[in-house]
Design a protein around this motif. Structure first.
Motif, PDB file in Angstrom:
ATOM      1  N   UNK A   1       0.819  -1.219   0.000  1.00 46.34           N
ATOM      2  CA  UNK A   1       0.000   0.000   0.000  1.00 46.34           C
ATOM      3  C   UNK A   1       0.848   1.262   0.000  1.00 46.34           C
ATOM      4  N   UNK A   2       2.113   1.134   0.438  1.00 46.87           N
ATOM      5  CA  UNK A   2       2.987   2.302   0.512  1.00 46.87           C
ATOM      6  C   UNK A   2       3.767   2.532  -0.792  1.00 46.87           C
ATOM      7  N   UNK A   3       3.619   1.632  -1.757  1.00 46.16           N
ATOM      8  CA  UNK A   3       4.322   1.790  -3.029  1.00 46.16           C
ATOM      9  C   UNK A   3       5.825   1.628  -2.915  1.00 46.16           C
ATOM     10  N   UNK A   4       6.265   0.854  -1.901  1.00 42.61           N
ATOM     11  CA  UNK A   4       7.706   0.718  -1.666  1.00 42.61           C
ATOM     12  C   UNK A   4       8.391  -0.202  -2.665  1.00 42.61           C
ATOM     13  N   UNK A   5       7.604  -1.055  -3.350  1.00 42.39           N
ATOM     14  CA  UNK A   5       8.184  -2.006  -4.305  1.00 42.39           C
ATOM     15  C   UNK A   5       7.697  -1.683  -5.704  1.00 42.39           C
TER      16      UNK A   5
ATOM     17  N   UNK B   1      12.034   0.778  -3.585  1.00 42.92           N
ATOM     18  CA  UNK B   1      12.199   2.133  -4.114  1.00 42.92           C
ATOM     19  C   UNK B   1      12.947   3.024  -3.128  1.00 42.92           C
ATOM     20  N   UNK B   2      12.554   2.983  -1.866  1.00 43.57           N
ATOM     21  CA  UNK B   2      13.230   3.776  -0.829  1.00 43.57           C
ATOM     22  C   UNK B   2      12.929   3.140   0.521  1.00 43.57           C
ATOM     23  N   UNK B   3      13.912   3.137   1.386  1.00 37.04           N
ATOM     24  CA  UNK B   3      13.755   2.519   2.698  1.00 37.04           C
ATOM     25  C   UNK B   3      12.611   3.146   3.481  1.00 37.04           C
ATOM     26  N   UNK B   4      12.474   4.465   3.383  1.00 37.07           N
ATOM     27  CA  UNK B   4      11.480   5.170   4.196  1.00 37.07           C
ATOM     28  C   UNK B   4      10.044   4.863   3.775  1.00 37.07           C
ATOM     29  N   UNK B   5       9.847   4.253   2.584  1.00 37.90           N
ATOM     30  CA  UNK B   5       8.498   3.889   2.141  1.00 37.90           C
ATOM     31  C   UNK B   5       8.054   2.531   2.682  1.00 37.90           C
ATOM     32  N   UNK B   6       8.980   1.699   3.140  1.00 32.95           N
ATOM     33  CA  UNK B   6       8.652   0.344   3.605  1.00 32.95           C
ATOM     34  C   UNK B   6       8.363   0.347   5.098  1.00 32.95           C
ATOM     35  N   UNK B   7       7.163  -0.134   5.475  1.00 34.51           N
ATOM     36  CA  UNK B   7       6.803  -0.165   6.904  1.00 34.51           C
ATOM     37  C   UNK B   7       7.280  -1.441   7.597  1.00 34.51           C
ATOM     38  N   UNK B   8       7.802  -2.397   6.823  1.00 32.87           N
ATOM     39  CA  UNK B   8       8.358  -3.609   7.406  1.00 32.87           C
ATOM     40  C   UNK B   8       7.343  -4.618   7.880  1.00 32.87           C
ATOM     41  N   UNK B   9       6.053  -4.412   7.570  1.00 35.86           N
ATOM     42  CA  UNK B   9       5.019  -5.327   8.045  1.00 35.86           C
ATOM     43  C   UNK B   9       4.919  -6.596   7.191  1.00 35.86           C
TER      44      UNK B   9
ATOM     45  N   UNK C   1      10.765   4.481   8.822  1.00 33.86           N
ATOM     46  CA  UNK C   1       9.573   4.532   7.987  1.00 33.86           C
ATOM     47  C   UNK C   1       8.901   5.892   8.133  1.00 33.86           C
ATOM     48  N   UNK C   2       8.566   6.504   6.989  1.00 29.10           N
ATOM     49  CA  UNK C   2       7.939   7.829   6.973  1.00 29.10           C
ATOM     50  C   UNK C   2       6.579   7.698   6.285  1.00 29.10           C
TER      51      UNK C   2
END
Length: 271
Positions: A26-30, A40-48, A70-71
Motif C-alpha cells: 500500500x505504501x508503493x515501496x516495491x 524504491x526507498x527505505x522510508x516507504x517500507x513499513x516492514x510489516x 519509515x515515513x
C-alpha cells in the motif's frame, strides 16, 4: 535518521519480475525495475511484510537492518505521485526512471527519493476482460469503424514469451495460443479467428533464444495445467521452429497436451 528496524529484503536471484508483490504494498515501496522487484526507498517500507504472501518464488523476506525510519507521510506522497504519473503516462514508463542500484547490505534500491519509480509496464502482469459486446443491443450499437476493424480479444499482459513467468495467473488451465510475432501483422482476422478465448504468447524462433524458450515452455507445461495449444506461424522456413520448441518443452515437462499448428502466408491468408 537510520535505526535498526524490520524492512523487506528482495532476493534478486529468485525474483522473476512477475510483479505480484507490487499491488500488495500500500505504501508503493516495491516496483518492478529492469525486470526485477526493487525497494524504491527505505522510508516507504513499513516492514510489516504484506507483500510476502504474494511472491510465488519466495524472493521476499523481512529482515532486521540499519535503515532509514519509515515515513508514513512520505509514503503517502509517493503513492499519490506515482498514481498521478501513471495517469499522465498510461502507455509507457515514467520519465526519469532510473537503473537499479544497491544501498546497504542486501537492500536493493532504485533511483533517488524524488524519482517516480513506476516500474516497467512490460513486466507488470495484468488480466482484463476482452472487449466483447455481450447483449444483442451492445452488438447492434458497435460503431461502424469498430465493427469493420474488429475488437481486441487480448485478455492479459505481458504477451512476450520472455516476459511471461510460468506462474502467471492467466496461464492456469489456459488454451494457449503461441504465435510467431509476425502473424498478427500478416493475418487481418487474428483476434477474431485465432486469439479469442485463448491466452497469448508471442515470440520469434529466429531472433530469440531457442533454449530459453524450451525451458520456459517446459516450466509452463509443468506448472500451469495447460488444456490445449495452438501454434501460429508464418509460411517462411525460419518460423517452422516454433512448433518444435513448444513440443520440446512439453516433452521435457512430461506432459501430453493437444497441439495444433496454423500457418499464415506472407499475403495474409490462412494456408
Amino acid at each position: 535518521m537510520k535505526s535498526i528496524r524490520k524492512i523487506i529484503q528482495i532476493d534478486e536471484d529468485k525474483c522473476d519480475g512477475c510483479g505480484l508483490c507490487v499491488p500488495s504494498c500500500a505504501e508503493g515501496a516495491i516496483q518492478v525495475i529492469d525486470g526485477k522487484a526493487r525497494l524504491v526507498a527505505e522510508k516507504y517500507c513499513d516492514g510489516l511484510g504484506a507483500c510476502l504472501g504474494e511472491c510465488p518464488k519466495d524472493a521476499l523476506k523481512v529482515v532486521d537492518a540499519e535503515v532509514d525510519a519509515f515515513n508514513e507521510e512520505a509514503a503517502k506522497k509517493h503513492v499519490r505521485k506515482t498514481k498521478e504519473g501513471t495517469a499522465a503516462h498510461p502507455h509507457g514508463p515514467a520519465a526519469g526512471m532510473h537503473t537499479a542500484r544497491e544501498h546497504g547490505p542486501g537492500l536493493h534500491m532504485a533511483g533517488a527519493e524524488e524519482t517516480m519509480a513506476c516500474g516497467c509496464p512490460s513486466t507488470l502482469m495484468q488480466s482484463f476482460a476482452p472487449q466483447i459486446p455481450q447483449t444483442a443491443c451492445e452488438k447492434a450499437n458497435i460503431p461502424v469503424a469498430r465493427a469493420a476493424s474488429g475488437l481486441s480479444a487480448l485478455t492479459h499482459w505481458p504477451v512476450q514469451i520472455t516476459l511471461v513467468p510460468p506462474t502467471a495467473p492467466f496461464l492456469r488451465g489456459a488454451d494457449l495460443l503461441v504465435a510467431s510475432d509476425c502473424t498478427p501483422f500478416a493475418y487481418p482476422r487474428f483476434h477474431d479467428e485465432l486469439l479469442r478465448g485463448k491466452t497469448l504468447l508471442v515470440g520469434c524462433p529466429k531472433l530469440d533464444d531457442v533454449e530459453e524458450y524450451v525451458k520456459k515452455f517446459a516450466a509452463i507445461f509443468a506448472t500451469a495445467g495447460i488444456k490445449s495449444v495452438t501454434v501460429v506461424v508464418m509460411e517462411v522456413p525460419c518460423c517452422q521452429g516454433l512448433p518444435v520448441i513448444v513440443r520440446k518443452g512439453m516433452a521435457q515437462a512430461g506432459k501430453s497436451v493437444p497441439i495444433g499448428v496454423a500457418t499464415i502466408s506472407v499475403r495474409g491468408e490462412m494456408l
